[in-house]
Design a protein around this motif. Structure first.
Motif, PDB file in Angstrom:
ATOM      1  N   PRO A  80       0.875  -1.256  -0.049  1.00 23.53           N
ATOM      2  CA  PRO A  80      -0.051  -0.236  -0.012  1.00 23.53           C
ATOM      3  C   PRO A  80       0.980   1.200  -0.007  1.00 23.53           C
ATOM      4  CG  PRO A  80       0.053  -0.918   2.285  1.00 23.53           C
ATOM      5  CD  PRO A  80       0.949  -1.811   1.189  1.00 23.53           C
ATOM      6  N   VAL A  81       0.330   2.365  -0.467  1.00 25.37           N
ATOM      7  CA  VAL A  81       1.152   3.657  -0.414  1.00 25.37           C
ATOM      8  C   VAL A  81       0.997   4.392   0.661  1.00 25.37           C
ATOM      9  CG1 VAL A  81       1.633   6.008  -1.752  1.00 25.37           C
ATOM     10  CG2 VAL A  81       1.198   3.667  -2.958  1.00 25.37           C
ATOM     11  N   PHE A  82       2.198   4.684   1.473  1.00 22.72           N
ATOM     12  CA  PHE A  82       2.076   5.550   2.778  1.00 22.72           C
ATOM     13  C   PHE A  82       2.854   6.684   2.536  1.00 22.72           C
ATOM     14  CE2 PHE A  82       0.999   1.604   5.606  1.00 22.72           C
ATOM     15  CZ  PHE A  82      -0.407   1.678   5.377  1.00 22.72           C
ATOM     16  N   THR A  83       2.372   7.696   2.684  1.00 22.37           N
ATOM     17  CA  THR A  83       3.255   9.154   2.618  1.00 22.37           C
ATOM     18  C   THR A  83       3.927   9.137   1.387  1.00 22.37           C
ATOM     19  OG1 THR A  83       3.587   8.773   4.837  1.00 22.37           O
ATOM     20  CG2 THR A  83       4.637  10.703   3.878  1.00 22.37           C
ATOM     21  N   ALA A  84       3.268   8.797   0.040  1.00 20.38           N
ATOM     22  CA  ALA A  84       3.723   8.682  -1.223  1.00 20.38           C
ATOM     23  C   ALA A  84       4.864   7.867  -1.367  1.00 20.38           C
ATOM     24  CB  ALA A  84       4.172  10.227  -1.516  1.00 20.38           C
ATOM     25  N   SER A  85       5.024   6.807  -0.561  1.00 21.27           N
ATOM     26  CA  SER A  85       6.029   5.768  -0.673  1.00 21.27           C
ATOM     27  C   SER A  85       5.712   4.398  -0.469  1.00 21.27           C
ATOM     28  CB  SER A  85       7.380   6.147  -0.069  1.00 21.27           C
ATOM     29  OG  SER A  85       8.246   5.348  -0.390  1.00 21.27           O
ATOM     30  N   TYR A  86       6.445   3.355  -0.475  1.00 17.88           N
ATOM     31  CA  TYR A  86       6.034   2.020   0.021  1.00 17.88           C
ATOM     32  C   TYR A  86       5.984   2.079   1.495  1.00 17.88           C
ATOM     33  CZ  TYR A  86      11.178   2.251  -0.089  1.00 17.88           C
ATOM     34  OH  TYR A  86      12.628   2.846  -0.111  1.00 17.88           O
ATOM     35  N   SER A  87       5.252   1.114   2.217  1.00 17.23           N
ATOM     36  CA  SER A  87       5.136   1.265   3.613  1.00 17.23           C
ATOM     37  C   SER A  87       6.445   0.860   4.396  1.00 17.23           C
ATOM     38  CB  SER A  87       3.903   0.187   4.080  1.00 17.23           C
ATOM     39  OG  SER A  87       4.291  -1.178   3.809  1.00 17.23           O
ATOM     40  N   GLY A  88       6.197   1.059   5.560  1.00 10.10           N
ATOM     41  CA  GLY A  88       7.426   1.035   6.418  1.00 10.10           C
ATOM     42  C   GLY A  88       7.477  -0.568   6.632  1.00 10.10           C
ATOM     43  N   LEU A  89       6.501  -1.302   6.602  1.00  7.37           N
ATOM     44  CA  LEU A  89       6.672  -2.663   6.870  1.00  7.37           C
ATOM     45  C   LEU A  89       7.293  -3.522   5.764  1.00  7.37           C
ATOM     46  CD1 LEU A  89       5.867  -5.288   8.737  1.00  7.37           C
ATOM     47  CD2 LEU A  89       3.608  -5.103   7.636  1.00  7.37           C
ATOM     48  N   PHE A  90       6.882  -2.982   4.339  1.00 10.65           N
ATOM     49  CA  PHE A  90       7.368  -3.503   3.026  1.00 10.65           C
ATOM     50  C   PHE A  90       8.621  -3.358   3.182  1.00 10.65           C
ATOM     51  CE2 PHE A  90       8.285  -3.366  -1.505  1.00 10.65           C
ATOM     52  CZ  PHE A  90       7.616  -4.126  -1.754  1.00 10.65           C
ATOM     53  N   GLY A 131      -5.467   5.068  -2.318  1.00 16.52           N
ATOM     54  CA  GLY A 131      -6.758   5.715  -2.477  1.00 16.52           C
ATOM     55  C   GLY A 131      -6.897   6.631  -3.930  1.00 16.52           C
ATOM     56  N   THR A 132      -5.667   7.070  -4.480  1.00 19.81           N
ATOM     57  CA  THR A 132      -5.927   7.855  -5.820  1.00 19.81           C
ATOM     58  C   THR A 132      -4.884   7.527  -6.765  1.00 19.81           C
ATOM     59  OG1 THR A 132      -5.689  10.101  -6.201  1.00 19.81           O
ATOM     60  CG2 THR A 132      -4.528   9.817  -4.332  1.00 19.81           C
ATOM     61  N   ALA A 133      -5.172   7.898  -7.952  1.00 23.29           N
ATOM     62  CA  ALA A 133      -4.160   7.609  -9.000  1.00 23.29           C
ATOM     63  C   ALA A 133      -2.960   8.512  -8.875  1.00 23.29           C
ATOM     64  CB  ALA A 133      -4.787   7.652 -10.326  1.00 23.29           C
ATOM     65  N   ARG A 134      -2.941   9.536  -8.150  1.00 18.14           N
ATOM     66  CA  ARG A 134      -1.735  10.370  -7.923  1.00 18.14           C
ATOM     67  C   ARG A 134      -0.629   9.893  -7.561  1.00 18.14           C
ATOM     68  NH1 ARG A 134      -5.962  13.912  -6.069  1.00 18.14           N
ATOM     69  NH2 ARG A 134      -5.215  13.722  -4.110  1.00 18.14           N
ATOM     70  N   HIS A 135      -0.790   8.884  -6.915  1.00 14.51           N
ATOM     71  CA  HIS A 135       0.318   8.100  -6.307  1.00 14.51           C
ATOM     72  C   HIS A 135       1.095   6.995  -7.063  1.00 14.51           C
ATOM     73  CE1 HIS A 135      -0.137  10.420  -2.573  1.00 14.51           C
ATOM     74  NE2 HIS A 135      -1.032  10.013  -2.320  1.00 14.51           N
ATOM     75  N   SER A 136       0.496   6.969  -8.302  1.00 11.83           N
ATOM     76  CA  SER A 136       0.864   5.970  -9.129  1.00 11.83           C
ATOM     77  C   SER A 136       2.762   5.852  -9.340  1.00 11.83           C
ATOM     78  CB  SER A 136       0.144   5.667 -10.348  1.00 11.83           C
ATOM     79  OG  SER A 136       0.316   6.880 -11.160  1.00 11.83           O
ATOM     80  N   LEU A 137       3.240   7.283  -9.251  1.00  6.73           N
ATOM     81  CA  LEU A 137       4.446   7.247  -9.407  1.00  6.73           C
ATOM     82  C   LEU A 137       5.342   6.646  -8.503  1.00  6.73           C
ATOM     83  CD1 LEU A 137       4.666  11.032 -10.916  1.00  6.73           C
ATOM     84  CD2 LEU A 137       5.003   8.908 -12.216  1.00  6.73           C
ATOM     85  N   VAL A 138       4.858   5.894  -7.501  1.00 11.76           N
ATOM     86  CA  VAL A 138       5.427   5.417  -6.261  1.00 11.76           C
ATOM     87  C   VAL A 138       6.262   4.161  -7.049  1.00 11.76           C
ATOM     88  CG1 VAL A 138       3.539   3.895  -5.778  1.00 11.76           C
ATOM     89  CG2 VAL A 138       5.525   4.517  -4.043  1.00 11.76           C
ATOM     90  N   LEU A 139       5.679   3.606  -7.847  1.00 10.62           N
ATOM     91  CA  LEU A 139       6.264   2.445  -8.597  1.00 10.62           C
ATOM     92  C   LEU A 139       7.499   2.672  -9.275  1.00 10.62           C
ATOM     93  CD1 LEU A 139       2.991   1.274 -10.586  1.00 10.62           C
ATOM     94  CD2 LEU A 139       4.022   0.126  -8.646  1.00 10.62           C
TER      95      LEU A 139
END
Length: 207
Positions: free
Chosen positions: A86-96, A120-128
């Protein structure tokens, strides 16, 4: 018939979670593609939420629990990996990130990895491309070209004439993972004295 091992790593925190759902669908798409090519496929899922305390204790003690070590061995022993966060704060989760911090930097060298994320939003897709690809590049994995991001509105959407829907992206990514796994030199090659190129490269970088 050769048996290939596919492992999905899901960092979803809820049960059920969209992260686990995406991981399952990507895994299924790759499995079906390999079955079409007449491979037997063993699939497993590592749920990181079940390992959260073990991961935290490992950072304090320096020693993994039996359950955590088993999960690490499962991932590093796979022929192909699906990794979804999941995306947290525009990045991967701390657990990941914490889980993959525990994996030896050479353990995934050359392993095909399909990355995915949910938010929740497509705006965070650049995290990939900004977070996940650099992470697996550092781990020397072979990251599949197609990555899959699923926003809340993507579930149940078929896309439009300009954009592929989530099911199409899942299928394409799963097929790419399957093809990369099928094309990868057998792990038994090392046992026969033939060292794959990616392993030779990793050894050179360590010198």
């Amino acid at each position: 018939m050769q048996t290939l091992k596919l492992v999905a790593v899901s960092a979803g925190l809820s049960a059920p979670s969209s992260t686990r759902l995406l991981a399952d669908r990507l895994l299924q798409a790759a499995r079906y593609r390999l079955a079409e090519q007449e491979y037997a496929v063993d699939v497993q899922v590592v749920e990181l939420r079940d390992l959260a305390l073990d991961i935290a204790k490992n950072f304090v003690s320096g020693f993994p629990s039996e359950k955590l070590q088993e999960a690490i061995d499962t991932v590093t022993g796979a022929d192909g990996v699906v990794a979804v966060t999941p995306v947290f704060t525009a990045s991967y989760s701390g657990l990941f990130k914490s889980f993959f911090d525990l994996i030896d930097p050479t353990a995934l060298a050359g392993t095909p990895v399909l990355i995915g994320a949910t938010g929740g939003t497509a705006r965070h897709s650049l995290v990939l491309d900004h977070a996940l690809r650099p992470l697996f590049s550092y781990l020397r994995a072979h990251t599949i070209p197609t990555a899959v991001y699923a926003a809340s509105e993507d579930w149940g959407s078929g896309g439009d004439e300009y954009t592929d829907g989530l099911p199409s992206r899942i299928t394409r990514a799963g097929h790419e993972l399957a093809d990369a796994v099928a094309a990868r030199p057998s792990r038994s090659a090392e046992e026969d004295g033939i060292v794959p190129f990616e392993k030779q490269l990793a050894d050179l970088r360590l010198d």
